[in-house]
Design an enzyme around this catalytic site. Sequence first.
Site, PDB file in Angstrom:
ATOM      1  N   SER A 229       0.824  -1.261  -0.099  1.00 41.40           N
ATOM      2  CA  SER A 229       0.004  -0.008  -0.049  1.00 41.40           C
ATOM      3  C   SER A 229       0.848   1.318  -0.107  1.00 41.40           C
ATOM      4  O   SER A 229       1.614   1.510  -0.791  1.00 41.40           O
ATOM      5  CB  SER A 229      -0.988  -0.043   1.142  1.00 41.40           C
TER       6      SER A 229
ATOM      7  N   ASP B  95      -9.992  -4.340  -5.387  1.00 45.42           N
ATOM      8  CA  ASP B  95      -9.648  -3.572  -4.565  1.00 45.42           C
ATOM      9  C   ASP B  95     -10.007  -2.129  -4.112  1.00 45.42           C
ATOM     10  O   ASP B  95      -9.822  -1.363  -5.217  1.00 45.42           O
ATOM     11  CB  ASP B  95      -7.913  -3.311  -4.430  1.00 45.42           C
TER      12      ASP B  95
ATOM     13  N   HIS C   7      -7.561  -5.360  -0.147  1.00 44.19           N
ATOM     14  CA  HIS C   7      -6.370  -4.645  -0.137  1.00 44.19           C
ATOM     15  C   HIS C   7      -5.121  -5.388   0.165  1.00 44.19           C
ATOM     16  O   HIS C   7      -4.033  -5.069   0.215  1.00 44.19           O
ATOM     17  CB  HIS C   7      -6.478  -3.174   0.443  1.00 44.19           C
TER      18      HIS C   7
END
Lengths: 267, 429
Positions: free
Chosen positions: A95, A217, A245
């Site tokens: 991320s 996602d 995610h």
Amino acid sequence: MDIGRRNNVNVIGNPRGRAVVLAHGFGCDQNMWRLTVPALVEEYKVVLFDYVGSGRADPSAFSEDRYASLDGYARDVVEVCEAFDLRDAVFVGHSVSAMTGVLAAGTAAERIGALVMVAPSPRYIDDDGYRGGFSAEDIDELLASLESNYLGWSAAMAPVIMGNAERPELGEELTNSFCATDPDMARVFARTTFLSDSRDDLKTVRVPTLVLECTQDVIAPREVGAFVHQAIPGSALVTLDATGHCPHLSAPEATNQAITAFLAGLR
Amino acid sequence: MCRTGQQPDPQGTGDEETAHAAFAALLEDSVEELYENAPCGYLSTLMDGTIAKINATLLGWLGLEREAAVGRMRFTDLLTVGGKLYHETHFAPLLRMQGEIGGIALEIKQADGGRMPVLVSSAVKQGGSGEPLLIRTTVFDARDRRAYEEELLRGRKAAEEARRRAEADRARLQDALAVLQQSLLPATLPPLPGMETAAHYHTASPDRLGGDFYDVFPVDGKRFAFFLGDVCGKGPQAAAVTSLIRYTLRAAALHDPDPVSALSTLNKVLHERYSDNGDPRYCTAVFGTLEPDPVTGEVAVRLASGGHPPALVLRADGTAGFLPTPGGLLVGVLPSARFVGATTVLAPGDTLLLYTDGITEARTGKDRTALFGDEALLAFAAGRAGVSPRAVIEALTGLLHSFGDGLDDDTALLALGVPAPDPQTKNPR
């Protein structure tokens, strides 16, 4: 300063193997990699750490100024690499950490030799001609959610959660402790993450890069994955058949396979 | 299990007909009915979040038809965007790592555009070999609870803000007090020909102005005056008295530098100023003059004391002794007061030490009940006799630090000495 203690660094695996740094994103801590680690430890030296303000990093090292920009988190990464004398390491960032890795590779080229970006997003908020998936109001909503979920956090529990050298067993038993963070520090990390714009930094990447995205996602939709892939010259894009995610948790086999194949192909 | 009609009533006195009716009603409550209309929402999803089963209660809260939800929506589709973000960054990873998660505050979106605060708990149902099969979720109505929690959060924020403001105010006040305190003490001591001086002021509390004071200043071409004392009390009132004392003694010394005369003038001023307003203010003080002899290098000291602990003289030969001034009265109590004078001569290597009772009344010992006392101070000073005034003050400063929280009063220290001509001649014995 003891960087190992500050960032709760754990070095495991093959001491003679190439260093692979696993960097968690906003939300929880290095425990997020628990299903990834077994696939790497035989061949690689695996370096796990928590960003200051997350997990069991030293909360006294937190500074709102430093961590109000991704550069502050990137400095954490570079300092960990220096403290453990990592050279030509592969940086695996989840991320927002994928972007932290880009920044760190830019300032310490000799330390980071390749990037794996897991569900990256260089900008979460929509902009002219760019769809990040969120509006500024959405981010305020997230901050409100953070506020109403202390997730086991309270002043009384904080020292336990933050790692108690004398009684480490206390922390292990805590529910939700992987994601327990001082709400003030979590708010800073959330703002830094979701208000960041690192699109221009993608062009600066000069190292072999693997971009991993998920089919479904909410946080990093596929068009963002495509944007990252196109912006980084020579990068590879792998779309994992995974929802959510955190493919390293929801689809660990496919994620591990993609990462180890990329690692094997380096040099 | 539910009791049947055949069993006797536990009390044995109840109306059996009524009991039968009540239990019959319970038996009609089918599991299916309980699931659909339970007072909480039920939801089962595949591991990717796709809704497989949902109860009527939750559909009612959402304003959704069953057909629109089952197989078509994921759990995160029911959440606000902020809730989605929270779900992806905290909820889902924790659920994966722990197998369950409870009591998470989220908001669900309602068909009419409203939002409903809920508390969500989830658990992963595993297959025979431990593989995750599906996620079971319960959703509780948290509207009232959330409103209450928001009140608490608001209260907490207000309390934190008030604390921050109070700390800032306190810091500002301490800064102001420190400046004021400094203004009551000389910034630096003037150079005295053929002499060395050193001073130290220990502030017991940054919140309170202390009442100790000292000064050194020239009187005429050949003499210098010094004083050191302790005002009764603390705080702004004591500071005002200190200010008055400083300027009175300075002016009095210029008019007549005789020590007894200077203290008598101060006595009159304090008594006149404070005696008739019901708030008497007084002090203890040592006032004196120094007259260096440029030929011999010796300094003639004349001093007087008003109720103040006796000065110490540290001799070059390694001895130390009090310079007694017995019987001097507190300054400012009586309209006219008797003060006791004393004289001495400082030879090279000698130092005159003035101090306030903060040091002698410091509490020592394990339980902090014993006082440091005059004798211990004399012994400590004797151990430093023959060293420079600066070294004496440094040693005493270290001593004050060593008292820790046993030192709870302000302490002023002033050392006036004649340097030894050569370091080799120190402590000739």
